[in-house]
Design an enzyme around this catalytic site. Structure first.
Site, PDB file in Angstrom:
ATOM      1  N   GLN B 123       0.942  -1.165  -0.070  1.00 47.69           N
ATOM      2  CA  GLN B 123      -0.085  -0.048  -0.048  1.00 47.69           C
ATOM      3  C   GLN B 123       0.914   1.112   0.030  1.00 47.69           C
ATOM      4  O   GLN B 123       1.619   1.609   1.025  1.00 47.69           O
ATOM      5  CB  GLN B 123      -0.973  -0.068   1.386  1.00 47.69           C
ATOM      6  CG  GLN B 123      -1.736   1.380   1.463  1.00 47.69           C
ATOM      7  CD  GLN B 123      -2.178   1.227   2.884  1.00 47.69           C
ATOM      8  OE1 GLN B 123      -1.307   0.879   4.033  1.00 47.69           O
ATOM      9  NE2 GLN B 123      -3.556   1.956   3.177  1.00 47.69           N
ATOM     10  N   GLY B 124       0.889   1.895  -1.117  1.00 47.18           N
ATOM     11  CA  GLY B 124       1.780   3.071  -1.252  1.00 47.18           C
ATOM     12  C   GLY B 124       0.707   4.424  -1.070  1.00 47.18           C
ATOM     13  O   GLY B 124       0.453   5.111  -2.009  1.00 47.18           O
ATOM     14  N   TYR B 125       0.589   4.759   0.367  1.00 48.35           N
ATOM     15  CA  TYR B 125      -0.270   5.922   0.592  1.00 48.35           C
ATOM     16  C   TYR B 125       0.809   7.008   1.153  1.00 48.35           C
ATOM     17  O   TYR B 125       0.912   8.024   0.667  1.00 48.35           O
ATOM     18  CB  TYR B 125      -1.277   5.901   1.604  1.00 48.35           C
ATOM     19  CG  TYR B 125      -2.620   5.031   1.137  1.00 48.35           C
ATOM     20  CD1 TYR B 125      -2.568   4.393  -0.095  1.00 48.35           C
ATOM     21  CD2 TYR B 125      -3.682   4.694   1.831  1.00 48.35           C
ATOM     22  CE1 TYR B 125      -3.585   3.782  -0.718  1.00 48.35           C
ATOM     23  CE2 TYR B 125      -4.498   3.899   1.577  1.00 48.35           C
ATOM     24  CZ  TYR B 125      -4.656   3.774   0.241  1.00 48.35           C
ATOM     25  OH  TYR B 125      -5.814   3.047  -0.062  1.00 48.35           O
ATOM     26  N   SER B 126       1.471   6.803   2.438  1.00 52.51           N
ATOM     27  CA  SER B 126       2.365   7.512   3.017  1.00 52.51           C
ATOM     28  C   SER B 126       3.671   7.822   2.520  1.00 52.51           C
ATOM     29  O   SER B 126       4.089   7.229   1.769  1.00 52.51           O
ATOM     30  CB  SER B 126       2.750   7.072   4.449  1.00 52.51           C
ATOM     31  OG  SER B 126       1.729   6.287   5.155  1.00 52.51           O
ATOM     32  N   SER B 158       4.710  -1.065   3.987  1.00 51.76           N
ATOM     33  CA  SER B 158       4.780  -2.624   4.761  1.00 51.76           C
ATOM     34  C   SER B 158       4.809  -3.455   3.662  1.00 51.76           C
ATOM     35  O   SER B 158       4.081  -3.515   2.583  1.00 51.76           O
ATOM     36  CB  SER B 158       3.545  -2.762   5.659  1.00 51.76           C
ATOM     37  OG  SER B 158       3.223  -1.908   6.669  1.00 51.76           O
ATOM     38  N   GLU B 241     -19.240  -8.746   4.805  1.00 52.70           N
ATOM     39  CA  GLU B 241     -19.006  -9.451   5.804  1.00 52.70           C
ATOM     40  C   GLU B 241     -17.476  -9.048   6.168  1.00 52.70           C
ATOM     41  O   GLU B 241     -16.417  -9.355   5.490  1.00 52.70           O
ATOM     42  CB  GLU B 241     -18.993 -11.029   5.753  1.00 52.70           C
ATOM     43  CG  GLU B 241     -20.256 -11.325   5.092  1.00 52.70           C
ATOM     44  CD  GLU B 241     -20.066 -12.919   4.598  1.00 52.70           C
ATOM     45  OE1 GLU B 241     -21.064 -13.515   4.218  1.00 52.70           O
ATOM     46  OE2 GLU B 241     -18.934 -13.442   4.728  1.00 52.70           O
TER      47      GLU B 241
HETATM   48  C1  LIG Z   1       4.001  -0.557  11.351  1.00 51.43           C
HETATM   49  C2  LIG Z   1       3.616   0.446  10.653  1.00 51.43           C
HETATM   50  C3  LIG Z   1       3.175   0.010   9.276  1.00 51.43           C
HETATM   51  C4  LIG Z   1       2.907   0.927   8.336  1.00 51.43           C
HETATM   52  N1  LIG Z   1       2.500   0.517   6.849  1.00 51.43           N
HETATM   53  C5  LIG Z   1       2.251   1.373   6.041  1.00 51.43           C
HETATM   54  C6  LIG Z   1       1.862   0.869   4.465  1.00 51.43           C
HETATM   55  O1  LIG Z   1       1.814  -0.150   4.402  1.00 51.43           O
HETATM   56  N2  LIG Z   1       1.489   1.846   3.928  1.00 51.43           N
HETATM   57  C7  LIG Z   1       1.486   3.130   4.178  1.00 51.43           C
HETATM   58  O2  LIG Z   1       1.109   3.887   3.184  1.00 51.43           O
HETATM   59  N3  LIG Z   1       1.531   3.677   5.375  1.00 51.43           N
HETATM   60  C8  LIG Z   1       1.962   2.841   6.267  1.00 51.43           C
HETATM   61  N4  LIG Z   1       2.251   3.195   7.698  1.00 51.43           N
HETATM   62  C9  LIG Z   1       2.339   4.531   7.881  1.00 51.43           C
HETATM   63  C10 LIG Z   1       1.165   5.069   8.913  1.00 51.43           C
HETATM   64  O3  LIG Z   1       0.003   5.395   8.049  1.00 51.43           O
HETATM   65  C11 LIG Z   1       1.764   6.569   9.214  1.00 51.43           C
HETATM   66  O4  LIG Z   1       2.752   6.503  10.009  1.00 51.43           O
HETATM   67  C12 LIG Z   1       0.669   7.224   9.853  1.00 51.43           C
HETATM   68  O5  LIG Z   1      -0.447   7.645   9.107  1.00 51.43           O
HETATM   69  C13 LIG Z   1       1.361   8.567  10.638  1.00 51.43           C
HETATM   70  O6  LIG Z   1       1.993   9.393   9.768  1.00 51.43           O
HETATM   71  P1  LIG Z   1       3.286  10.048   9.977  1.00 51.43           P
HETATM   72  O7  LIG Z   1       4.126   8.848  10.583  1.00 51.43           O
HETATM   73  O8  LIG Z   1       3.665  10.827   8.963  1.00 51.43           O
HETATM   74  O9  LIG Z   1       3.282  10.817  11.465  1.00 51.43           O
HETATM   75  P2  LIG Z   1       2.713  12.384  11.513  1.00 51.43           P
HETATM   76  O10 LIG Z   1       1.490  12.602  10.722  1.00 51.43           O
HETATM   77  O11 LIG Z   1       3.704  13.244  11.410  1.00 51.43           O
HETATM   78  O12 LIG Z   1       2.206  12.388  13.094  1.00 51.43           O
HETATM   79  C14 LIG Z   1       3.199  12.691  14.312  1.00 51.43           C
HETATM   80  C15 LIG Z   1       2.288  12.958  15.495  1.00 51.43           C
HETATM   81  O13 LIG Z   1       1.533  14.325  15.524  1.00 51.43           O
HETATM   82  C16 LIG Z   1       0.061  13.780  15.668  1.00 51.43           C
HETATM   83  N5  LIG Z   1      -0.521  14.444  14.539  1.00 51.43           N
HETATM   84  C17 LIG Z   1      -0.726  14.704  13.384  1.00 51.43           C
HETATM   85  N6  LIG Z   1      -1.455  15.570  12.856  1.00 51.43           N
HETATM   86  C18 LIG Z   1      -2.438  15.700  13.712  1.00 51.43           C
HETATM   87  C19 LIG Z   1      -3.701  16.414  14.107  1.00 51.43           C
HETATM   88  N7  LIG Z   1      -4.216  16.783  13.080  1.00 51.43           N
HETATM   89  N8  LIG Z   1      -4.253  16.024  15.279  1.00 51.43           N
HETATM   90  C20 LIG Z   1      -3.679  15.576  16.286  1.00 51.43           C
HETATM   91  N9  LIG Z   1      -2.476  15.227  16.017  1.00 51.43           N
HETATM   92  C21 LIG Z   1      -1.799  15.022  15.030  1.00 51.43           C
HETATM   93  C22 LIG Z   1       0.021  12.125  15.185  1.00 51.43           C
HETATM   94  O14 LIG Z   1      -1.208  11.865  15.802  1.00 51.43           O
HETATM   95  C23 LIG Z   1       1.375  11.769  15.858  1.00 51.43           C
HETATM   96  O15 LIG Z   1       1.239  11.646  17.184  1.00 51.43           O
HETATM   97  C24 LIG Z   1       2.759   2.174   8.479  1.00 51.43           C
HETATM   98  C25 LIG Z   1       3.313   2.870   9.900  1.00 51.43           C
HETATM   99  C26 LIG Z   1       3.478   1.962  10.999  1.00 51.43           C
HETATM  100  C27 LIG Z   1       4.076   2.506  12.142  1.00 51.43           C
END
Ligand SMILES: Cc1cc2nc3c(=O)[nH]c(=O)nc-3n(C[C@H](O)[C@H](O)[C@H](O)COP(=O)(O)OP(=O)(O)OC[C@H]3O[C@@H](n4cnc5c(N)ncnc54)[C@H](O)[C@@H]3O)c2cc1C
Lengths: 358, 397
Positions: B123-126, B158, B241
């Site tokens: 999944q290429g989102y982040s 991942s 489901e």
């Molecule tokens: C084990 C693991 C597997 C993953 N697998 C994938 C994957 O396969 N594909 C993929 O695309 N992504 C994946 N991710 C990424 C995951 O979706 C992101 O890490 C997550 O959405 C948070 O983004 P960030 O790491 O940039 O943190 P940030 O967005 O920078 O957040 C940092 C901190 O700031 C807080 N914060 C940010 N904005 C707000 C707000 N508006 N209000 C309150 N608090 C806020 C957050 O809650 C957090 O505590 C994975 C992450 C992990 C840890």
């Protein structure tokens, strides 16, 4: 599989909620809370007219013949409104007679409890942690002497079920010779506590008493859990409502994430508790093997959650939250009651551990 | 309240049992375990027990949606440890998205092999600059002739190192508003221009990666939904489901392990299970888990009656994250000095499975971040669940 309450049960709750909204709105609740007795005869009569005097009392004795879950659901709704009065002790007195009374005793008392002609209460505590049947010391056979503490609404009650040494149960009449009642300043002014001193008081032993005192305690734990869930849920609503109306920095404070997150946490803790007391009440009626432990888990978990949510709600309301004037304090104190009455969470957690064979 | 299954479902249960008795565990010993599993899955699909929401022409068993039947199947399969559906992001996220929004040829090409586990997805989102604020993503997709040309960087991907394809959010309409400029593209991972670099996690392993995309190509029609609608496509929820109580079941399993750990751990010459503070903690956690489990039952009941699960569903992730953390925390306390060791290591004379708990302790943090952080979850509960005002700075669609 149907993990849900029935339409009739929802209707029961709606009916009570509607009645409470009309007859015990916050202004009236406040008057009773600040009043002398913590009791409103008209409110009580109204609850009786809704049939709440004998929800679990079998139909042959003039009650509705429903289950503990139904009674617990009523307690939830009354807890949401922090409704004052003798409902808790009254319900437990009725259950005690149902569970442990002779046919004669049932015939004499249950119809009168169901119709509200007499009010009931229960006397279990003897101080400290001596809430449990195994710990009761009050002795005597058909003449009881000794002291019981924290009896809810004792001076309103016509009959009181007293826990006796060895986990026995006996019925006394408040008007009997040798009964002395002393007021105590209880923290929860919606459910007043009193001290009961007995000096050779004539008592009717409930024949099945020692077998079922534990079950009666479990029922009590459940009614407290249900009250706690109703109250905690209402506190979340009240706090959300406050966050949507109170303005600071030019916006309503619900915009602020720190508060939004606190409220989200509160809601997330409270909501799952619903199933916990539903299941425990269901187990009381239908799954005996799990009944005692489920009741212990429900009481310890839900009353802890209620207390924490009450603390958070005070904070969410700011300075006003710390005042006598703010309704949150009424719930805060009800939470203290639900948590301590019949034993603190730690006591029941230890019992749950023992019951799991740990 | 009636916790039993009706006669219809009990009859269904005995059919499932009969099927399982005949097919699992497999009786032949010549073929490999992998082949046996694959064959069993195929038989289970043909019998209507797996891939139930997927049409027959795409390799599923095309059964009517029935959450209670799904629960019965799950219970019975778990009881005899028979393999369920292939796990992972492909079957769990991409397949429902394709079924809902994909073109006919896309379903034909991708659904069946994904469900069989023959092709693996990531999944290429982040992106490095776009996590919680996902809609700010910058990876560019440009239509050049018959192909999309993709440039940018994804992160925390991942399983990218094992993946055959990626479903990827890219910015294809640079002039459009934030949410409106994104498209949902499918990308072949086996091509030049894709550079997968493992990221070492705190627990020492490397399950996720950085993925650099340089002039990566994908055919024009490998887009799911229309141009610029990728945001909506990625929000497609799983309607059918769903394993809605999976989390609660998982917690219950973890809890059983925790009690076992307490029983086996010695403290002052006796089992830690006899320690009053451990007992208190255990029952406290059990109260939370039971409450969570019953919420799952309620949700299931509501789904079976076609009612809106409401706020319970919003709370599920946060609740299970909290529980996972509580379990892991107590396990570390029980491990005492053994918790000084790295995950994956083991004392020579210890009978305890340290690596599992140390990993669990660290993973409970990963779960709190992955798929939306706990704080973002709190925003959602506060705003959508409790009706609190939205944060003006945060636009969501
Ligand atoms: C084990 C693991 C597997 C993953 N697998 C994938 C994957 O396969 N594909 C993929 O695309 N992504 C994946 N991710 C990424 C995951 O979706 C992101 O890490 C997550 O959405 C948070 O983004 P960030 O790491 O940039 O943190 P940030 O967005 O920078 O957040 C940092 C901190 O700031 C807080 N914060 C940010 N904005 C707000 C707000 N508006 N209000 C309150 N608090 C806020 C957050 O809650 C957090 O505590 C994975 C992450 C992990 C840890």
């Amino acid at each position: 599989m149907d993990f849900d309450i029935t339409e009739e049960q929802e209707l029961l709750q709606e009916t009570i909620a509607q009645f409470v909204a009309n007859e015990c709105p916050p202004t009236r609740l406040r008057e009773i809370f600040d009043g002398e007795t913590g009791y409103d005869p008209a409110l009580w009569t109204g609850l009786i007219e809704l049939g709440l005097g004998g929800i679990t009392v079998p139909e042959e004795f003039g009650g509705a013949g429903l289950e503990l879950l139904d009674l617990a659901l009523a307690c939830e709704t009354l807890g949401a409104g922090a409704v004052p009065g003798p409902f808790l002790g009254h319900s437990l007195a009725g259950l005690a007679l149902q569970l442990a009374g002779s046919d004669e005793q049932k015939k004499t008392w249950l119809p009168r409890l169901a119709t509200g002609e007499v009010i009931g209460s229960v006397a279990f505590a003897e101080g400290g942690t001596a809430w449990q049947p195994e710990e009761w010391q009050l002795g005597g056979d058909d003449k009881l002497s000794g002291r019981k503490l924290h009896v809810p609404n004792a001076s309103l009650a016509d009959v009181i079920i007293v826990g006796t040494v060895g986990g026995g149960l006996a019925l006394i009449e408040r008007a009997a010779a040798g009964v002395e009642i002393k007021q105590i300043a209880g923290v929860d002014r919606t459910r007043r506590l009193e001290e009961l001193n007995l000096d050779g008081v004539e008592a009717q032993i409930l024949p099945q008493g020692s077998g079922v005192a534990g079950r009666l305690r479990d029922a009590g734990l459940l009614l407290l859990s249900a009250d706690a869930f109703g109250g905690a849920n209402r506190l979340v609503e009240m706090s959300v409502e406050h966050a949507r109306t109170r303005e600071q920095f030019g916006v309503t404070i619900g915009h602020f994430q720190a508060l939004k997150h606190q409220l989200a946490n509160m809601a997330t803790e409270v909501e799952p508790c619903r199933g916990l007391f539903w299941y425990a009440a269901h187990a009381f009626d239908h799954v005996q093997a799990e009944s005692e432990r489920s009741a212990a888990l429900a009481k310890s978990h839900i009353t802890d959650v209620y207390m924490q949510v009450a603390r958070d709600s005070v904070e969410a309301h700011g300075g006003i939250g710390f005042t006598w004037e703010c309704d949150v304090q009424i719930y805060f104190k009800r939470a203290m009651f639900d948590r301590a009455f019949l034993g603190m969470p730690a006591v029941h957690r230890e019992r749950a551990a023992v019951l799991a064979g740990w | 309240m009636d916790l039993s299954y009706s006669e219809e479902y009990e009859k269904f249960r005995s059919q499932v049992r009969t099927f399982l008795e005949a097919h699992w565990p497999p009786k032949d010993s010549e073929t490999s375990r992998e082949d046996q599993t694959a064959r069993f899955r195929q038989q289970a699909i043909e019998a209507g027990y797996l891939a139930r929401s997927i049409p027959k022409k795409y390799g599923g068993s095309e059964q009517e949606a029935d959450v209670l039947k799904a629960a019965v199947i799950r219970e019975e399969f778990r009881r005899v440890r028979a393999p369920g559906e292939v796990a992972g992001i492909g079957p769990g996220m991409l397949v429902p998205t394709l079924l809902d929004r994909g073109e006919e040829w896309q379903k034909e090409k991708f659904v069946a092999p994904t469900m069989r586990g023959e092709i693996v997805w990531c999944q290429g989102y982040s992106e490095p600059g776009s996590g919680s604020d996902l809609a700010s993503l910058q990876t560019k997709g440009e239509l050049v002739g018959d192909e999309w040309v993709i440039n940018g960087q994804k992160i925390w991907t991942s399983g990218a190192q094992h993946a055959d394809y990626m479903f990827c959010l890219t910015r294809t309409e640079p002039e459009a508003q934030k949410h409106a400029g994104i498209s949902y593209l499918l990308i072949d991972m086996h091509q030049p221009g894709i550079d997968v670099r493992p990221l070492k996690q705190m627990n020492g392993s490397a399950d996720f990666n950085e993925v650099f995309l340089t002039d990566v190509r994908t055919p024009k029609d490998w887009i799911v939904g229309k141009r610029g609608e990728g945001w909506l496509v990625s929000r497609t929820t799983l309607k059918h489901e769903r394993n809605m109580i999976g989390n609660a079941e998982q917690s219950a399993l973890m809890f059983a392990g925790l009690v076992d750990l307490a029983r086996k751990t010695q403290r002052n010459g006796r089992s830690a299970l006899q320690d009053p503070s451990v007992r208190q903690h255990l029952v406290e956690i059990e109260g939370r888990i039971k409450a969570h489990q019953y919420s799952g039952h309620r949700q299931l009941t509501k789904a079976a009656k076609n009612q809106d699960p409401g706020i319970i569903q919003l709370m599920n992730k946060l609740n299970s994250t909290n529980i996972g953390h509580a379990v892991a925390k107590l396990s570390i306390e029980l491990l005492e000095d053994d918790s000084l060791l790295e995950p994956g290591s083991r004392l020579p004379d210890s009978e305890l499975d340290l690596s599992g708990w140390m990993n669990q302790y660290m993973w409970s943090l990963g779960i709190a971040v992955a798929g939306g952080t706990a704080n973002i979850q709190r925003n959602v509960i506060g705003e959508r669940g409790l009706g609190l005002p939205r944060d003006a700075a945060v636009q969501r669609s």
